[in-house]
Motif scaffolding. Sequence first.
Motif, PDB file in Angstrom:
ATOM      1  N   LYS A 106      39.095  14.690  21.971  1.00 50.96           N
ATOM      2  CA  LYS A 106      38.967  14.445  23.415  1.00 50.96           C
ATOM      3  C   LYS A 106      39.100  12.947  23.722  1.00 50.96           C
ATOM      4  CE  LYS A 106      36.048  15.412  27.378  1.00 50.96           C
ATOM      5  NZ  LYS A 106      34.765  15.907  27.854  1.00 50.96           N
ATOM      6  N   ALA A 107      38.500  12.109  22.885  1.00 56.02           N
ATOM      7  CA  ALA A 107      38.599  10.660  23.072  1.00 56.02           C
ATOM      8  C   ALA A 107      40.052  10.195  22.909  1.00 56.02           C
ATOM      9  CB  ALA A 107      37.699   9.934  22.078  1.00 56.02           C
ATOM     10  N   LYS A 108      40.765  10.745  21.926  1.00 51.81           N
ATOM     11  CA  LYS A 108      42.170  10.382  21.727  1.00 51.81           C
ATOM     12  C   LYS A 108      43.030  10.853  22.895  1.00 51.81           C
ATOM     13  CE  LYS A 108      42.303  10.177  16.696  1.00 51.81           C
ATOM     14  NZ  LYS A 108      42.868  10.763  15.460  1.00 51.81           N
ATOM     15  N   LEU A 109      42.734  12.034  23.411  1.00 50.17           N
ATOM     16  CA  LEU A 109      43.466  12.575  24.554  1.00 50.17           C
ATOM     17  C   LEU A 109      43.289  11.664  25.767  1.00 50.17           C
ATOM     18  CD1 LEU A 109      45.127  15.045  25.575  1.00 50.17           C
ATOM     19  CD2 LEU A 109      42.956  16.082  26.215  1.00 50.17           C
ATOM     20  N   THR A 110      42.064  11.260  25.999  1.00 45.39           N
ATOM     21  CA  THR A 110      41.766  10.372  27.125  1.00 45.39           C
ATOM     22  C   THR A 110      42.475   9.037  26.949  1.00 45.39           C
ATOM     23  OG1 THR A 110      39.635  11.431  27.483  1.00 45.39           O
ATOM     24  CG2 THR A 110      39.894   9.209  28.383  1.00 45.39           C
ATOM     25  N   SER A 111      42.400   8.492  25.749  1.00 48.16           N
ATOM     26  CA  SER A 111      43.035   7.207  25.460  1.00 48.16           C
ATOM     27  C   SER A 111      44.555   7.273  25.618  1.00 48.16           C
ATOM     28  CB  SER A 111      42.672   6.774  24.040  1.00 48.16           C
ATOM     29  OG  SER A 111      43.350   5.601  23.688  1.00 48.16           O
ATOM     30  N   ALA A 112      45.145   8.364  25.170  1.00 50.31           N
ATOM     31  CA  ALA A 112      46.604   8.508  25.240  1.00 50.31           C
ATOM     32  C   ALA A 112      47.102   8.593  26.681  1.00 50.31           C
ATOM     33  CB  ALA A 112      47.041   9.747  24.462  1.00 50.31           C
ATOM     34  N   HIS A 113      46.258   9.045  27.573  1.00 47.78           N
ATOM     35  CA  HIS A 113      46.672   9.203  28.965  1.00 47.78           C
ATOM     36  C   HIS A 113      46.264   8.029  29.855  1.00 47.78           C
ATOM     37  CE1 HIS A 113      47.274  13.343  27.609  1.00 47.78           C
ATOM     38  NE2 HIS A 113      48.160  13.398  28.582  1.00 47.78           N
ATOM     39  N   THR A 114      45.573   7.069  29.284  1.00 48.59           N
ATOM     40  CA  THR A 114      45.143   5.920  30.074  1.00 48.59           C
ATOM     41  C   THR A 114      46.364   5.179  30.607  1.00 48.59           C
ATOM     42  OG1 THR A 114      43.128   5.685  28.782  1.00 48.59           O
ATOM     43  CG2 THR A 114      43.833   3.744  30.016  1.00 48.59           C
ATOM     44  N   GLY A 115      46.388   5.006  31.908  1.00 52.34           N
ATOM     45  CA  GLY A 115      47.484   4.275  32.553  1.00 52.34           C
ATOM     46  C   GLY A 115      48.730   5.099  32.795  1.00 52.34           C
ATOM     47  N   ALA A 116      48.733   6.361  32.403  1.00 54.28           N
ATOM     48  CA  ALA A 116      49.936   7.184  32.566  1.00 54.28           C
ATOM     49  C   ALA A 116      50.278   7.419  34.037  1.00 54.28           C
ATOM     50  CB  ALA A 116      49.760   8.522  31.855  1.00 54.28           C
ATOM     51  N   GLU A 117      49.286   7.395  34.889  1.00 54.93           N
ATOM     52  CA  GLU A 117      49.525   7.675  36.305  1.00 54.93           C
ATOM     53  C   GLU A 117      50.120   6.477  37.054  1.00 54.93           C
ATOM     54  OE1 GLU A 117      46.221   9.541  38.288  1.00 54.93           O
ATOM     55  OE2 GLU A 117      45.825  10.802  36.556  1.00 54.93           O
ATOM     56  N   ALA A 118      50.014   5.301  36.507  1.00 55.73           N
ATOM     57  CA  ALA A 118      50.526   4.108  37.178  1.00 55.73           C
ATOM     58  C   ALA A 118      52.041   4.198  37.312  1.00 55.73           C
ATOM     59  CB  ALA A 118      50.142   2.857  36.405  1.00 55.73           C
ATOM     60  N   GLY A 119      52.511   4.082  38.527  1.00 61.09           N
ATOM     61  CA  GLY A 119      53.952   4.070  38.769  1.00 61.09           C
ATOM     62  C   GLY A 119      54.606   5.440  38.745  1.00 61.09           C
ATOM     63  N   THR A 120      53.811   6.503  38.612  1.00 63.93           N
ATOM     64  CA  THR A 120      54.410   7.846  38.568  1.00 63.93           C
ATOM     65  C   THR A 120      53.966   8.706  39.743  1.00 63.93           C
ATOM     66  OG1 THR A 120      52.625   8.658  37.162  1.00 63.93           O
ATOM     67  CG2 THR A 120      54.597   7.827  36.048  1.00 63.93           C
ATOM     68  N   ALA A 121      53.425   8.081  40.755  1.00 63.68           N
ATOM     69  CA  ALA A 121      52.942   8.827  41.921  1.00 63.68           C
ATOM     70  C   ALA A 121      54.069   9.673  42.499  1.00 63.68           C
ATOM     71  CB  ALA A 121      52.401   7.867  42.972  1.00 63.68           C
ATOM     72  N   GLY A 122      53.772  10.935  42.748  1.00 62.48           N
ATOM     73  CA  GLY A 122      54.745  11.830  43.364  1.00 62.48           C
ATOM     74  C   GLY A 122      55.603  12.594  42.379  1.00 62.48           C
ATOM     75  N   LEU A 123      55.591  12.259  41.116  1.00 61.47           N
ATOM     76  CA  LEU A 123      56.397  13.000  40.139  1.00 61.47           C
ATOM     77  C   LEU A 123      55.702  14.318  39.800  1.00 61.47           C
ATOM     78  CD1 LEU A 123      57.527  10.229  37.607  1.00 61.47           C
ATOM     79  CD2 LEU A 123      58.885  11.287  39.426  1.00 61.47           C
ATOM     80  N   ALA A 124      56.458  15.391  39.836  1.00 60.86           N
ATOM     81  CA  ALA A 124      55.897  16.712  39.542  1.00 60.86           C
ATOM     82  C   ALA A 124      55.405  16.792  38.100  1.00 60.86           C
ATOM     83  CB  ALA A 124      56.941  17.798  39.801  1.00 60.86           C
ATOM     84  N   SER A 125      56.094  16.133  37.204  1.00 58.11           N
ATOM     85  CA  SER A 125      55.691  16.192  35.792  1.00 58.11           C
ATOM     86  C   SER A 125      54.318  15.561  35.577  1.00 58.11           C
ATOM     87  CB  SER A 125      56.729  15.516  34.898  1.00 58.11           C
ATOM     88  OG  SER A 125      56.864  14.151  35.251  1.00 58.11           O
ATOM     89  N   MET A 126      53.981  14.560  36.372  1.00 53.19           N
ATOM     90  CA  MET A 126      52.664  13.925  36.232  1.00 53.19           C
ATOM     91  C   MET A 126      51.572  14.886  36.663  1.00 53.19           C
ATOM     92  SD  MET A 126      51.521  11.276  34.952  1.00 53.19           S
ATOM     93  CE  MET A 126      49.813  11.293  34.553  1.00 53.19           C
ATOM     94  N   GLY A 127      51.837  15.660  37.704  1.00 52.16           N
ATOM     95  CA  GLY A 127      50.865  16.670  38.145  1.00 52.16           C
ATOM     96  C   GLY A 127      50.653  17.724  37.074  1.00 52.16           C
ATOM     97  N   ALA A 128      51.734  18.147  36.441  1.00 47.59           N
ATOM     98  CA  ALA A 128      51.639  19.144  35.361  1.00 47.59           C
ATOM     99  C   ALA A 128      50.881  18.557  34.176  1.00 47.59           C
ATOM    100  CB  ALA A 128      53.027  19.606  34.948  1.00 47.59           C
ATOM    101  N   LEU A 129      51.183  17.305  33.830  1.00 52.28           N
ATOM    102  CA  LEU A 129      50.512  16.651  32.712  1.00 52.28           C
ATOM    103  C   LEU A 129      49.014  16.515  32.975  1.00 52.28           C
ATOM    104  CD1 LEU A 129      50.704  15.170  29.984  1.00 52.28           C
ATOM    105  CD2 LEU A 129      51.152  13.070  31.258  1.00 52.28           C
ATOM    106  N   THR A 130      48.667  16.165  34.193  1.00 51.96           N
ATOM    107  CA  THR A 130      47.264  16.031  34.562  1.00 51.96           C
ATOM    108  C   THR A 130      46.547  17.380  34.462  1.00 51.96           C
ATOM    109  OG1 THR A 130      47.776  14.173  36.023  1.00 51.96           O
ATOM    110  CG2 THR A 130      45.693  15.315  36.409  1.00 51.96           C
TER     111      THR A 130
END
Length: 137
Positions: free
Chosen positions: A63-87
């Motif tokens: 869980k800690a690795k999952l959280t770390s791997a996704h840190t900052g992933a949302e920056a600059g991807t607002a509105g992308l459908a793939s980001m919603g699916a990933l979240t």
Amino acid sequence: MYAESWQRLLDQAGPGGGRSGMSLASAGPAGGGGSGELKHRAKPWSDAAGTAHSLQTDTATAKAKLTSAHTGAEAGTAGLASMGALTSVRASWEKRLTAVHAECGALEPVLRETAWAQGEVDAGVKSALAQYSGKGR
């Protein structure tokens, strides 16, 4: 060999001392060889408790690795459908990992207690039976 009251009951049961020829596989010659005693071993219960502990630790690490791997992933991807699916997928995995972590945390002490308790019961039964066989006097 048996206390008088037990011997009377065995005599009433008929030939073979009330033994029907049916027994547990590990309980003696009728069941395929063994010492005629049921034995409890704490090791399987303790091993299971150790596995539950390891799973609890591993799920926390995952869980800690999952959280770390996704840190900052949302920056600059607002509105992308793939980001919603990933979240959504990430939230689903975090929920599953949290549930496994909690279940293992609850299970570990119960398994350890079972190993201890069965050992205590075995000792108590052995002591009680020794009184009836004349060995405890």
